[in-house]
Scaffold this motif. Sequence first.
Motif, PDB file in Angstrom:
ATOM      1  N   GLU A  19      98.216 -30.757 -27.904  1.00 21.41           N
ATOM      2  CA  GLU A  19      97.537 -30.351 -26.664  1.00 21.41           C
ATOM      3  C   GLU A  19      96.765 -29.039 -26.877  1.00 21.41           C
ATOM      4  O   GLU A  19      97.364 -28.034 -27.296  1.00 21.41           O
ATOM      5  N   PRO A  20      95.452 -29.029 -26.608  1.00 23.29           N
ATOM      6  CA  PRO A  20      94.691 -27.777 -26.783  1.00 23.29           C
ATOM      7  C   PRO A  20      95.204 -26.697 -25.822  1.00 23.29           C
ATOM      8  O   PRO A  20      95.222 -26.913 -24.604  1.00 23.29           O
ATOM      9  N   LEU A  21      95.591 -25.570 -26.367  1.00 22.41           N
ATOM     10  CA  LEU A  21      96.134 -24.519 -25.500  1.00 22.41           C
ATOM     11  C   LEU A  21      95.034 -23.763 -24.762  1.00 22.41           C
ATOM     12  O   LEU A  21      95.312 -23.015 -23.824  1.00 22.41           O
ATOM     13  N   SER A  22      93.776 -24.016 -25.153  1.00 23.71           N
ATOM     14  CA  SER A  22      92.667 -23.425 -24.398  1.00 23.71           C
ATOM     15  C   SER A  22      92.688 -23.933 -22.953  1.00 23.71           C
ATOM     16  O   SER A  22      92.143 -23.300 -22.055  1.00 23.71           O
ATOM     17  N   LYS A  23      93.355 -25.075 -22.709  1.00 25.42           N
ATOM     18  CA  LYS A  23      93.461 -25.600 -21.347  1.00 25.42           C
ATOM     19  C   LYS A  23      94.564 -24.884 -20.555  1.00 25.42           C
ATOM     20  O   LYS A  23      94.718 -25.102 -19.359  1.00 25.42           O
ATOM     21  N   HIS A  24      95.365 -24.089 -21.242  1.00 25.26           N
ATOM     22  CA  HIS A  24      96.545 -23.510 -20.592  1.00 25.26           C
ATOM     23  C   HIS A  24      96.567 -21.995 -20.634  1.00 25.26           C
ATOM     24  O   HIS A  24      97.619 -21.391 -20.460  1.00 25.26           O
ATOM     25  N   THR A  25      95.424 -21.368 -20.899  1.00 26.93           N
ATOM     26  CA  THR A  25      95.372 -19.904 -20.924  1.00 26.93           C
ATOM     27  C   THR A  25      94.197 -19.432 -20.063  1.00 26.93           C
ATOM     28  O   THR A  25      93.188 -20.132 -19.958  1.00 26.93           O
ATOM     29  N   THR A  26      94.347 -18.263 -19.455  1.00 25.37           N
ATOM     30  CA  THR A  26      93.277 -17.756 -18.586  1.00 25.37           C
ATOM     31  C   THR A  26      92.007 -17.447 -19.395  1.00 25.37           C
ATOM     32  O   THR A  26      90.910 -17.442 -18.845  1.00 25.37           O
ATOM     33  N   LEU A  27      92.165 -17.210 -20.696  1.00 25.56           N
ATOM     34  CA  LEU A  27      91.008 -16.922 -21.554  1.00 25.56           C
ATOM     35  C   LEU A  27      90.256 -18.181 -21.978  1.00 25.56           C
ATOM     36  O   LEU A  27      89.143 -18.103 -22.476  1.00 25.56           O
ATOM     37  N   ARG A  28      90.920 -19.319 -21.848  1.00 19.90           N
ATOM     38  CA  ARG A  28      90.393 -20.599 -22.368  1.00 19.90           C
ATOM     39  C   ARG A  28      90.150 -20.507 -23.886  1.00 19.90           C
ATOM     40  O   ARG A  28      89.161 -20.998 -24.412  1.00 19.90           O
ATOM     41  N   ILE A  29      91.087 -19.864 -24.549  1.00 21.53           N
ATOM     42  CA  ILE A  29      91.051 -19.781 -26.013  1.00 21.53           C
ATOM     43  C   ILE A  29      92.408 -20.249 -26.515  1.00 21.53           C
ATOM     44  O   ILE A  29      93.435 -19.978 -25.896  1.00 21.53           O
ATOM     45  N   GLY A  30      92.421 -20.922 -27.652  1.00 18.66           N
ATOM     46  CA  GLY A  30      93.698 -21.310 -28.273  1.00 18.66           C
ATOM     47  C   GLY A  30      93.651 -22.720 -28.816  1.00 18.66           C
ATOM     48  O   GLY A  30      93.205 -23.652 -28.134  1.00 18.66           O
ATOM     49  N   GLY A  31      94.082 -22.875 -30.087  1.00 17.22           N
ATOM     50  CA  GLY A  31      94.155 -24.191 -30.719  1.00 17.22           C
ATOM     51  C   GLY A  31      95.327 -25.004 -30.182  1.00 17.22           C
ATOM     52  O   GLY A  31      95.958 -24.623 -29.180  1.00 17.22           O
ATOM     53  N   ALA A 263      89.797  -8.333  -8.033  1.00 14.65           N
ATOM     54  CA  ALA A 263      88.756  -9.340  -8.247  1.00 14.65           C
ATOM     55  C   ALA A 263      87.408  -8.672  -8.535  1.00 14.65           C
ATOM     56  O   ALA A 263      86.599  -9.176  -9.300  1.00 14.65           O
ATOM     57  N   LEU A 264      87.194  -7.496  -7.928  1.00  8.51           N
ATOM     58  CA  LEU A 264      85.944  -6.773  -8.175  1.00  8.51           C
ATOM     59  C   LEU A 264      85.906  -6.148  -9.561  1.00  8.51           C
ATOM     60  O   LEU A 264      84.885  -6.154 -10.228  1.00  8.51           O
ATOM     61  N   HIS A 265      87.043  -5.584  -9.961  1.00 11.69           N
ATOM     62  CA  HIS A 265      87.038  -4.754 -11.167  1.00 11.69           C
ATOM     63  C   HIS A 265      87.606  -5.424 -12.399  1.00 11.69           C
ATOM     64  O   HIS A 265      87.562  -4.854 -13.479  1.00 11.69           O
ATOM     65  N   GLN A 266      88.226  -6.587 -12.226  1.00 11.62           N
ATOM     66  CA  GLN A 266      88.903  -7.189 -13.371  1.00 11.62           C
ATOM     67  C   GLN A 266      88.476  -8.650 -13.529  1.00 11.62           C
ATOM     68  O   GLN A 266      88.730  -9.468 -12.650  1.00 11.62           O
ATOM     69  N   PRO A 267      87.829  -8.987 -14.632  1.00  6.46           N
ATOM     70  CA  PRO A 267      87.334 -10.354 -14.791  1.00  6.46           C
ATOM     71  C   PRO A 267      88.476 -11.345 -15.048  1.00  6.46           C
ATOM     72  O   PRO A 267      89.434 -11.030 -15.762  1.00  6.46           O
ATOM     73  N   SER A 268      88.368 -12.526 -14.459  1.00  4.89           N
ATOM     74  CA  SER A 268      89.458 -13.497 -14.579  1.00  4.89           C
ATOM     75  C   SER A 268      89.468 -14.210 -15.936  1.00  4.89           C
ATOM     76  O   SER A 268      90.534 -14.645 -16.388  1.00  4.89           O
ATOM     77  N   ASN A 269      88.298 -14.310 -16.592  1.00  7.39           N
ATOM     78  CA  ASN A 269      88.241 -15.002 -17.896  1.00  7.39           C
ATOM     79  C   ASN A 269      88.689 -14.056 -19.017  1.00  7.39           C
ATOM     80  O   ASN A 269      87.969 -13.793 -19.973  1.00  7.39           O
ATOM     81  N   SER A 270      89.912 -13.541 -18.837  1.00  9.45           N
ATOM     82  CA  SER A 270      90.423 -12.489 -19.719  1.00  9.45           C
ATOM     83  C   SER A 270      91.945 -12.634 -19.835  1.00  9.45           C
ATOM     84  O   SER A 270      92.506 -13.624 -19.355  1.00  9.45           O
ATOM     85  N   ILE A 271      92.592 -11.632 -20.432  1.00 10.57           N
ATOM     86  CA  ILE A 271      94.067 -11.646 -20.470  1.00 10.57           C
ATOM     87  C   ILE A 271      94.603 -10.294 -20.021  1.00 10.57           C
ATOM     88  O   ILE A 271      95.604  -9.801 -20.502  1.00 10.57           O
ATOM     89  N   GLY A 272      93.900  -9.698 -19.065  1.00  7.66           N
ATOM     90  CA  GLY A 272      94.349  -8.416 -18.531  1.00  7.66           C
ATOM     91  C   GLY A 272      93.928  -7.282 -19.456  1.00  7.66           C
ATOM     92  O   GLY A 272      93.138  -7.468 -20.391  1.00  7.66           O
ATOM     93  N   CYS A 273      94.463  -6.101 -19.187  1.00  5.15           N
ATOM     94  CA  CYS A 273      94.135  -4.938 -20.015  1.00  5.15           C
ATOM     95  C   CYS A 273      94.580  -5.223 -21.439  1.00  5.15           C
ATOM     96  O   CYS A 273      95.716  -5.637 -21.670  1.00  5.15           O
ATOM     97  N   VAL A 274      93.678  -4.981 -22.379  1.00  2.00           N
ATOM     98  CA  VAL A 274      93.999  -5.281 -23.780  1.00  2.00           C
ATOM     99  C   VAL A 274      94.893  -4.195 -24.376  1.00  2.00           C
ATOM    100  O   VAL A 274      95.806  -4.480 -25.142  1.00  2.00           O
ATOM    101  N   PHE A 275      94.624  -2.921 -23.985  1.00  2.00           N
ATOM    102  CA  PHE A 275      95.394  -1.811 -24.545  1.00  2.00           C
ATOM    103  C   PHE A 275      96.269  -1.160 -23.476  1.00  2.00           C
ATOM    104  O   PHE A 275      95.893  -1.113 -22.299  1.00  2.00           O
ATOM    105  N   GLN A 276      97.394  -0.625 -23.918  1.00  2.00           N
ATOM    106  CA  GLN A 276      98.271   0.107 -23.001  1.00  2.00           C
ATOM    107  C   GLN A 276      97.599   1.419 -22.597  1.00  2.00           C
ATOM    108  O   GLN A 276      96.863   2.014 -23.386  1.00  2.00           O
ATOM    109  N   ASN A 277      97.911   1.870 -21.379  1.00  2.00           N
ATOM    110  CA  ASN A 277      97.419   3.174 -20.929  1.00  2.00           C
ATOM    111  C   ASN A 277      97.843   4.272 -21.901  1.00  2.00           C
ATOM    112  O   ASN A 277      98.891   4.158 -22.534  1.00  2.00           O
ATOM    113  N   ILE A 278      97.045   5.346 -21.948  1.00  2.00           N
ATOM    114  CA  ILE A 278      97.483   6.503 -22.720  1.00  2.00           C
ATOM    115  C   ILE A 278      98.495   7.283 -21.881  1.00  2.00           C
ATOM    116  O   ILE A 278      98.625   7.033 -20.678  1.00  2.00           O
TER     117      ILE A 278
END
Length: 362
Positions: A19-31, A263-278
């Motif tokens: 099953e392609p995991l791109s169908k099961h992630t908010t990024l639509r990426i994954g083999g 919804a204004l500041h954070q795009p949905s085609n993503s996986i949230g903040c990539v890096f932890q806050n400093i």
Amino acid sequence: MKYQKLISKLNPKFIKLNEPLSKHTTLRIGGPADIFYEPRTNEELIDAIIHARKENVPITMLGWGSNVLVGDLGIRGLVIRNQAKKITIGQKEIVEKSENNENLINQWEKSYKSEIRWNSATEKEGARKMYEFQDLDYDENDRPIVKVVMESGVDLPFAINHLVYQGLTGLQWYGRIPGTIGGAIFNNIHGGTHFIHEIIDEVKVLDSKNQIKIYKQNELKAKYDYSIFHDTKEIILDATFNLRKGDKKRAIYVAQEWTKRKALHQPSNSIGCVFQNISVKEKEKRGWPTVSVGYVVEHVLNMKGFHIGDAWISEKHHNFIENKGKATAQEYLAVIEEIKKRALEKLGLNLKLEIFLLGEFK
Ligand SMILES: Cc1cc2nc3c(=O)[nH]c(=O)nc-3n(C[C@H](O)[C@H](O)[C@H](O)COP(=O)(O)OP(=O)(O)OC[C@H]3O[C@@H](n4cnc5c(N)ncnc54)[C@H](O)[C@@H]3O)c2cc1C
């Protein structure tokens, strides 16, 4: 065939092979996942784990895949999306309808549409407010507690809607965070100054010896982006929450306001903040207005508009990387590496990942 013994033990209605995991992630990426399984109850989930362990098949738990980058070559062995979705409030039980991730993610994306664009260049002074939403904070610890048990497959947006709207408060800070209760507990999600462990009484897991084990709140070792489950790799089955008989109107307002701003500041085609806050110490040392790495990437590293293939640093929030079309995991990773490299070389800043890498990369 490989895995035949395990497959014969699982409920055939809920298995998908390759099953392609791109169908099961908010990024639509994954083999592909070798075996993708969606048990409908915790008993079915436990059964699958026990059989897979017996056959030495690797196991990966997945919620909405909203915090993971899955490699282009996919995940070997068994990938489980828990569909056990019972919520118990006292004697009352609610079972959320089972729905595949693809539909859930599509519906979530469409659930709040706005054409307004945040002009971050003119919002420099307001960065703290825009990134951290501190103006929405309040405390309800003096209100009566209501115990609510939720299975790990319950979808967080459903739980918020369902509970906050009947005056059971405590989840309002997590408006518009995609994912499941299991994923939220695993990484101890945060909404502004709030962390989900603060409202957890206990978590029930299946441990590595296939025994049921209970962790009380103070045993979760919970902190920013961390719970004990990073190390124990136990399977989260359900959790008992201490919600409050709170101010329903205010909680609904906060949940809606969080949703609107996110919804204004954070795009949905993503996986949230990539890096932890400093850290706050680091922020003060450098004289930056916020702990968000989004500020650093945009205003200090000046990486606005940087992309590799379809993997773009988001213009809405520069700690997010978007898949603007057909980005691969490889491209996504390359953008991450470039940000890390520049932060280290130019600022001596060692950025830590907030997301998880799963499966095989090229
Ligand atoms: C637009 C957007 C906004 C976001 N905003 C926030 C935010 O404000 N705050 C925040 O903290 N996060 C945020 N995130 C990140 C993400 O949504 C959360 O971390 C979410 O809780 C992940 O849940 P999930 O079910 O999708 O987990 P997944 O991404 O599927 O999995 C995450 C990890 O949890 C493990 N896991 C999942 N279920 C179980 C289980 N039952 N037992 C054991 N391990 C399990 C997985 O193996 C994996 O390692 C955001 C993401 C997006 C796309």
